[in-house]
Design a protein around this motif. Structure first.
Motif, PDB file in Angstrom:
ATOM      1  N   ASP A 159       3.157  -1.823   2.605  1.00 28.87           N
ATOM      2  CA  ASP A 159       1.824  -2.053   2.057  1.00 28.87           C
ATOM      3  C   ASP A 159       1.905  -2.470   0.579  1.00 28.87           C
ATOM      4  O   ASP A 159       2.215  -1.669  -0.293  1.00 28.87           O
ATOM      5  CB  ASP A 159       1.006  -0.769   2.212  1.00 28.87           C
ATOM      6  N   HIS A 199       2.660   7.912   3.031  1.00 25.33           N
ATOM      7  CA  HIS A 199       2.809   8.046   4.479  1.00 25.33           C
ATOM      8  C   HIS A 199       3.710   6.906   4.927  1.00 25.33           C
ATOM      9  O   HIS A 199       3.320   5.731   4.840  1.00 25.33           O
ATOM     10  CB  HIS A 199       1.456   7.972   5.197  1.00 25.33           C
ATOM     11  N   ARG A 200       4.894   7.239   5.400  1.00 18.50           N
ATOM     12  CA  ARG A 200       5.913   6.242   5.729  1.00 18.50           C
ATOM     13  C   ARG A 200       5.386   5.119   6.621  1.00 18.50           C
ATOM     14  O   ARG A 200       5.580   3.935   6.326  1.00 18.50           O
ATOM     15  CB  ARG A 200       7.097   6.940   6.408  1.00 18.50           C
ATOM     16  N   ASP A 201       4.729   5.450   7.713  1.00 19.77           N
ATOM     17  CA  ASP A 201       4.264   4.435   8.660  1.00 19.77           C
ATOM     18  C   ASP A 201       3.222   3.503   8.055  1.00 19.77           C
ATOM     19  O   ASP A 201       3.139   2.339   8.408  1.00 19.77           O
ATOM     20  CB  ASP A 201       3.683   5.096   9.916  1.00 19.77           C
ATOM     21  N   LYS A 202       2.449   4.017   7.129  1.00 22.73           N
ATOM     22  CA  LYS A 202       1.360   3.245   6.530  1.00 22.73           C
ATOM     23  C   LYS A 202       1.774   2.499   5.265  1.00 22.73           C
ATOM     24  O   LYS A 202       1.345   1.376   5.024  1.00 22.73           O
ATOM     25  CB  LYS A 202       0.216   4.201   6.210  1.00 22.73           C
ATOM     26  N   HIS A 203       2.626   3.097   4.438  1.00 26.50           N
ATOM     27  CA  HIS A 203       2.844   2.583   3.094  1.00 26.50           C
ATOM     28  C   HIS A 203       4.121   1.788   2.838  1.00 26.50           C
ATOM     29  O   HIS A 203       4.192   1.095   1.832  1.00 26.50           O
ATOM     30  CB  HIS A 203       2.783   3.739   2.081  1.00 26.50           C
ATOM     31  N   GLU A 263      -0.317   9.634  -2.745  1.00 26.24           N
ATOM     32  CA  GLU A 263       0.202  10.175  -1.483  1.00 26.24           C
ATOM     33  C   GLU A 263       0.935   9.097  -0.689  1.00 26.24           C
ATOM     34  O   GLU A 263       0.506   7.946  -0.653  1.00 26.24           O
ATOM     35  CB  GLU A 263      -0.961  10.736  -0.663  1.00 26.24           C
ATOM     36  N   TYR A 310      -0.344  -0.461  -1.841  1.00 32.09           N
ATOM     37  CA  TYR A 310       0.210   0.853  -2.178  1.00 32.09           C
ATOM     38  C   TYR A 310       1.338   0.694  -3.194  1.00 32.09           C
ATOM     39  O   TYR A 310       1.444   1.459  -4.145  1.00 32.09           O
ATOM     40  CB  TYR A 310       0.718   1.571  -0.926  1.00 32.09           C
TER      41      TYR A 310
END
Length: 122
Positions: A100, A93-97, A91, A103
């Motif tokens: 990262d 998520h732009r703001d999180k990954h 999965e 990820y």
């Protein structure tokens, strides 16, 4: 092994300065959405694809190595994965990954050679 997934294949013919934003993205078995963002940085090239209603409006991150062809006249990017393989990717998520490294490693493993998550090329 996963670092190679973040580079375009040498066989992909495209102009590096071409903005792919808005291009349609075609899996081996049909349309999966449109390019919302892309990076051409060496060793960190990718596409963020807005899947629209296909996966309930989610975005997916595709490493550049999944691209097999860019048709600039038709404004289409072709990838060597099925819709199911894209849908089953880790999965995103732009703001999180986007920044990262963990990820990126997971995604690189999924899309890379011998992927344990079933991400082998079709």
């Amino acid at each position: 092994m996963t670092e190679n997934v973040w580079n375009y294949k040498p066989t992909v013919s495209r102009l590096p300065a071409t903005d792919l934003t808005g291009f349609k993205v075609e899996a081996t078995d049909g349309d999966i959405g449109k390019v919302d963002k892309h990076s051409d940085e060496a060793g960190d090239a990718y596409l963020v694809v807005d899947t629209g209603v296909w996966i309930f409006g989610k975005e997916v991150l595709l490493p550049a190595s999944t691209v097999i062809r860019v048709d600039e006249a038709e404004k289409k990017v072709y990838v060597d994965r099925t819709k199911e393989q894209v849908k089953d990717a880790p999965e995103f998520h732009r703001d999180k990954h986007l920044g990262d490294a963990g990820y990126r490693e997971e995604l690189g493993t999924y899309y890379g050679t011998g992927a344990p998550f079933g991400g082998r090329p079709a």
